[in-house]
Design a protein around this motif. Structure first.
Motif, PDB file in Angstrom:
ATOM      1  N   LEU A 112      13.719  -5.426   6.433  1.00 57.12           N
ATOM      2  CA  LEU A 112      13.097  -5.031   5.167  1.00 57.12           C
ATOM      3  C   LEU A 112      11.707  -5.641   5.066  1.00 57.12           C
ATOM      4  O   LEU A 112      11.419  -6.679   5.653  1.00 57.12           O
ATOM      5  N   THR A 113      10.863  -4.980   4.307  1.00 59.01           N
ATOM      6  CA  THR A 113       9.537  -5.500   4.030  1.00 59.01           C
ATOM      7  C   THR A 113       9.123  -5.051   2.640  1.00 59.01           C
ATOM      8  O   THR A 113       9.796  -4.224   2.012  1.00 59.01           O
ATOM      9  N   SER A 114       8.028  -5.605   2.174  1.00 59.84           N
ATOM     10  CA  SER A 114       7.451  -5.199   0.891  1.00 59.84           C
ATOM     11  C   SER A 114       5.955  -5.069   1.067  1.00 59.84           C
ATOM     12  O   SER A 114       5.308  -5.955   1.635  1.00 59.84           O
ATOM     13  N   TYR A 185       7.106   9.690   4.899  1.00 57.51           N
ATOM     14  CA  TYR A 185       7.313  10.572   3.754  1.00 57.51           C
ATOM     15  C   TYR A 185       8.444  10.066   2.869  1.00 57.51           C
ATOM     16  O   TYR A 185       8.347  10.075   1.631  1.00 57.51           O
ATOM     17  N   LYS A 186       9.531   9.611   3.452  1.00 55.67           N
ATOM     18  CA  LYS A 186      10.703   9.222   2.672  1.00 55.67           C
ATOM     19  C   LYS A 186      10.387   8.044   1.743  1.00 55.67           C
ATOM     20  O   LYS A 186      10.840   8.017   0.588  1.00 55.67           O
ATOM     21  N   TYR A 187       9.610   7.082   2.232  1.00 54.28           N
ATOM     22  CA  TYR A 187       9.221   5.968   1.368  1.00 54.28           C
ATOM     23  C   TYR A 187       8.247   6.432   0.283  1.00 54.28           C
ATOM     24  O   TYR A 187       8.327   5.987  -0.864  1.00 54.28           O
ATOM     25  N   GLU A 188       7.342   7.317   0.644  1.00 58.38           N
ATOM     26  CA  GLU A 188       6.388   7.835  -0.331  1.00 58.38           C
ATOM     27  C   GLU A 188       7.106   8.607  -1.432  1.00 58.38           C
ATOM     28  O   GLU A 188       6.781   8.479  -2.620  1.00 58.38           O
ATOM     29  N   GLU A 189       8.083   9.427  -1.052  1.00 62.87           N
ATOM     30  CA  GLU A 189       8.794  10.225  -2.052  1.00 62.87           C
ATOM     31  C   GLU A 189       9.666   9.345  -2.935  1.00 62.87           C
ATOM     32  O   GLU A 189       9.731   9.554  -4.153  1.00 62.87           O
ATOM     33  N   GLY A 194      10.059   6.870  -8.547  1.00 62.02           N
ATOM     34  CA  GLY A 194      10.214   5.677  -9.379  1.00 62.02           C
ATOM     35  C   GLY A 194      11.305   4.736  -8.914  1.00 62.02           C
ATOM     36  O   GLY A 194      11.753   3.881  -9.690  1.00 62.02           O
ATOM     37  N   ALA A 195      11.731   4.854  -7.648  1.00 63.24           N
ATOM     38  CA  ALA A 195      12.802   3.989  -7.144  1.00 63.24           C
ATOM     39  C   ALA A 195      12.316   2.550  -7.006  1.00 63.24           C
ATOM     40  O   ALA A 195      11.115   2.285  -6.860  1.00 63.24           O
ATOM     41  N   LEU A 196      13.260   1.630  -7.044  1.00 53.97           N
ATOM     42  CA  LEU A 196      12.957   0.221  -6.799  1.00 53.97           C
ATOM     43  C   LEU A 196      12.782  -0.037  -5.307  1.00 53.97           C
ATOM     44  O   LEU A 196      11.956  -0.859  -4.893  1.00 53.97           O
ATOM     45  N   GLY A 197      13.572   0.662  -4.489  1.00 57.03           N
ATOM     46  CA  GLY A 197      13.500   0.467  -3.052  1.00 57.03           C
ATOM     47  C   GLY A 197      14.087   1.651  -2.313  1.00 57.03           C
ATOM     48  O   GLY A 197      14.657   2.565  -2.912  1.00 57.03           O
ATOM     49  N   ALA A 198      13.923   1.634  -0.982  1.00 59.49           N
ATOM     50  CA  ALA A 198      14.475   2.693  -0.136  1.00 59.49           C
ATOM     51  C   ALA A 198      14.833   2.104   1.213  1.00 59.49           C
ATOM     52  O   ALA A 198      14.030   1.374   1.814  1.00 59.49           O
ATOM     53  N   ILE A 199      16.036   2.420   1.696  1.00 58.79           N
ATOM     54  CA  ILE A 199      16.504   1.956   3.001  1.00 58.79           C
ATOM     55  C   ILE A 199      16.954   3.182   3.794  1.00 58.79           C
ATOM     56  O   ILE A 199      17.815   3.946   3.343  1.00 58.79           O
ATOM     57  N   ILE A 234       7.371   1.593  -3.917  1.00 60.75           N
ATOM     58  CA  ILE A 234       8.647   0.891  -4.044  1.00 60.75           C
ATOM     59  C   ILE A 234       8.490  -0.586  -3.696  1.00 60.75           C
ATOM     60  O   ILE A 234       7.660  -0.962  -2.878  1.00 60.75           O
ATOM     61  N   ALA A 235       9.310  -1.412  -4.323  1.00 57.47           N
ATOM     62  CA  ALA A 235       9.191  -2.863  -4.149  1.00 57.47           C
ATOM     63  C   ALA A 235       9.661  -3.325  -2.785  1.00 57.47           C
ATOM     64  O   ALA A 235       9.179  -4.327  -2.254  1.00 57.47           O
ATOM     65  N   VAL A 236      10.607  -2.613  -2.202  1.00 53.96           N
ATOM     66  CA  VAL A 236      11.148  -3.015  -0.901  1.00 53.96           C
ATOM     67  C   VAL A 236      11.497  -1.757  -0.114  1.00 53.96           C
ATOM     68  O   VAL A 236      11.959  -0.758  -0.676  1.00 53.96           O
ATOM     69  N   GLU A 237      11.240  -1.804   1.192  1.00 48.60           N
ATOM     70  CA  GLU A 237      11.532  -0.660   2.054  1.00 48.60           C
ATOM     71  C   GLU A 237      11.945  -1.164   3.423  1.00 48.60           C
ATOM     72  O   GLU A 237      11.575  -2.269   3.833  1.00 48.60           O
ATOM     73  N   GLY A 238      12.722  -0.363   4.121  1.00 52.36           N
ATOM     74  CA  GLY A 238      13.144  -0.791   5.446  1.00 52.36           C
ATOM     75  C   GLY A 238      14.244   0.085   6.008  1.00 52.36           C
ATOM     76  O   GLY A 238      14.427   1.232   5.595  1.00 52.36           O
ATOM     77  N   TRP A 239      14.981  -0.475   6.944  1.00 55.01           N
ATOM     78  CA  TRP A 239      15.995   0.245   7.711  1.00 55.01           C
ATOM     79  C   TRP A 239      17.278  -0.587   7.799  1.00 55.01           C
ATOM     80  O   TRP A 239      17.232  -1.809   7.757  1.00 55.01           O
TER      81      TRP A 239
END
Length: 545
Positions: A112-114, A185-189, A194-199, A234-239
């Motif tokens: 994860l990263t921010s 694209y998935k993180y941008e969308e 308005g999501a807090l994060g995406a994994i 988003i505040a946090v994103e990753g895999w």
């Protein structure tokens, strides 16, 4: 199919051309100079060429000096360097991640990263929502977020798009990945929603690379453009790995496979009725990186530009590794940059031989491609020459060290009329232009040309092929592919003296001849109907003789 062009010799001057007219300038690529560039840029001394590091300083100095020696002029107010303001976000290795009550191990299960300038990421009790492929595409009548309030929630998303899992369904691009399948694209969308994060759930086949690529590319400093307006992001994103995702779904009383199958057939919103707790420290550091930009001025239509692009950066070094710590990035992309330098030398040689181009040629060697096409995104948003005067972009990302081929691969074939020039140039060498063998990898959206396509500038990425010219080449190719297996974004992507560059120079000849034809033309290529970019610059009905 018999190739009638003379075979590239092993001598220093490699003449790999077919000419339509007797007076056409014939490119003579210097193998010794090419190998010198290739070997130097991929050396341990350059430390993997990460942006804003000592490796960058060595790289941009080397390139600036090379363009000055070749005879290309500086394009950025008397300098070869276009400043690209960046910020590096470094998440701590001590990540505490619990999904659905399950503690996940950093690097092994999750990364994860921010991309926010905050000292700490602290998330508690954030609801997890499976949103299928995380796509909002009105043109495909598809919205995984329809009516869903994502505020304070973390989206769990499948990699790629529905067409990969159901190539015969008519959904999206079928086997060929669309832009909706790209992680960026998935993180941008998710941010727009308005999501807090995406994994994203990693899966090797639809991602087209193993988990090791994610681990190597998504740990350590992560760069972003300093002026990208990330406040909305988003505040946090990753895999997370597929194995970890299966356990999370099981803890939620669900089955990942069944949910994934539902996601293929239509938009899906599936609350997991579980939450996430995520804690890690985060460090932001601001520094400038640089694109290297050089121009060879045209004659009658000098205001019109043809851009040649290639990224100089790779992912640097990792001091935490045992043994080899340097990600040399030989194929990715010292190879492509060396190709641009070789093309530049031949463009100048043609001019000195009395055959200048009417249009100008500008080479943009970009920074930060590995972090999300940062340098090309910055140039496209802050062009040194107006994009409306930019006729086309030819991109080089890696090169062909696997031997000569009967075919010539155009990534994302069918996008624009720019491909006509490559098809003709390849045909003159008795090669057949074909689409890539694995369109599911989304190659058209993964390199610097895409940053220009989004603005409507016809952009192409091509080279190599899948059909060796003879059995000896096929045997050599198999040996080299085994040598490079597992080296994408890994420390073993290093220069090898035994590489046969005959295929490299034939590919460079295709680019050279295509660029020269377009450079002396009045044509302005556009995108074909059906392309995502057709409305931005439509095709004009070009017919080449």
């Amino acid at each position: 199919m018999r190739l009638i062009v003379p075979l590239c010799s092993a001598a220093l001057l490699i003449g790999c051309t077919q000419q339509s007219h007797e007076t056409q300038y014939q490119a003579k690529f210097d193998e010794q100079l090419f190998r010198q560039d290739f070997k130097t840029l991929a050396s341990d001394e350059f430390e993997g060429r990460a942006p804003t590091t000592h490796g960058e300083k060595l790289t941009i100095d080397y390139l600036s000096n090379a363009f000055a020696q070749i005879g290309f002029a500086p394009a950025a107010n008397g300098s070869y360097l276009q400043k690209v303001p960046m910020v590096s976000f470094t998440p701590s290795e001590d990540q505490q991640v619990t999904l659905a009550g399950l503690p996940l191990q950093y690097r092994k299960d999750v990364v994860l990263t921010s991309r926010h300038d905050v000292p700490e990421v602290a998330i508690e009790n954030a609801p997890l929502v499976f949103v299928g492929y995380g796509i909002n595409a009105p043109e495909y009548d598809w919205n995984d977020y329809q009516g869903l309030d994502m505020k304070g929630k973390i989206a769990v998303i499948l990699v790629n798009d529905p067409g990969f899992a159901a190539p015969d369904s008519g959904k999206f691009g079928g086997k060929a990945m669309t832009y909706y399948g790209r992680w960026s694209y998935k993180y941008e969308e998710a941010s727009r929603q308005g999501a807090l994060g995406a994994i994203i759930i990693h899966d090797t086949a639809p991602a087209s690379y193993p988990w090791s690529v994610v681990e190597n590319s998504w740990t350590g400093p992560m760069q972003e453009l300093a002026d990208n307006g990330a406040d909305y992001r988003i505040a946090v994103e990753g895999w997370m790995t597929k194995d970890a995702a299966e356990q999370v779904f099981k803890a939620s009383g669900l089955d990942l496979q069944a949910a994934s199958e539902r996601a293929v057939h239509g938009p899906i919103q599936l609350p997991l009725e579980q939450t996430a707790a995520i804690h890690f420290n985060n460090h932001a550091e601001y520094a400038d990186s640089y694109n290297v930009v050089a121009t060879l001025k045209g004659t009658d239509a000098a205001a019109e530009q043809i851009l040649l692009t290639s990224h100089w950066d790779h992912i640097g070094k990792d001091d935490s590794l045992d043994g080899d710590q340097i990600f040399n990035g030989a194929m990715d992309n010292a190879a492509g940059v060396s190709g641009l330098l070789a093309l530049a030398r031949q463009m100048v040689a043609a001019q000195k031989a009395g055959q200048p181009l009417k249009r100008s040629i500008t080479i943009v060697v970009t920074t930060g491609e590995e972090q999300g096409l940062l340098g090309s995104r910055y140039y496209a948003a802050h062009p040194l020459y107006p994009l409306q005067d930019t006729v086309a972009v030819f991109n080089m990302d890696t090169t062909n060290v696997f031997g000569r081929t009967k075919d010539y691969t155009i990534i994302g074939k069918g996008q624009s009329e720019l491909e006509l020039y490559l098809e003709k140039a390849a045909g003159e060498m008795q090669r057949t232009a074909t689409a890539e063998a694995h369109p599911e990898s989304g190659g058209y959206f993964r390199s610097d040309h895409f940053s220009f396509a989004k603005y409507g500038v016809p952009a192409v990425f091509a080279g190599g092929g899948s059909e060796p010219v003879d059995q000896a080449t096929a045997d050599y190719r198999e040996k080299m592919e085994q040598l490079g297996q597992g080296c994408y974004h890994n420390t073993c992507d290093e220069y090898h003296e035994e590489w046969n560059l005959a295929g490299t120079f034939e590919d460079l000849t295709v680019y050279f001849n295509a660029i020269r034809q377009l450079g002396n033309s009045q044509d302005r290529p556009g995108y074909y109907p059906g392309s995502e970019f057709y409305q931005l610059r439509p095709a004009t009905g070009i017919k080449l003789k």
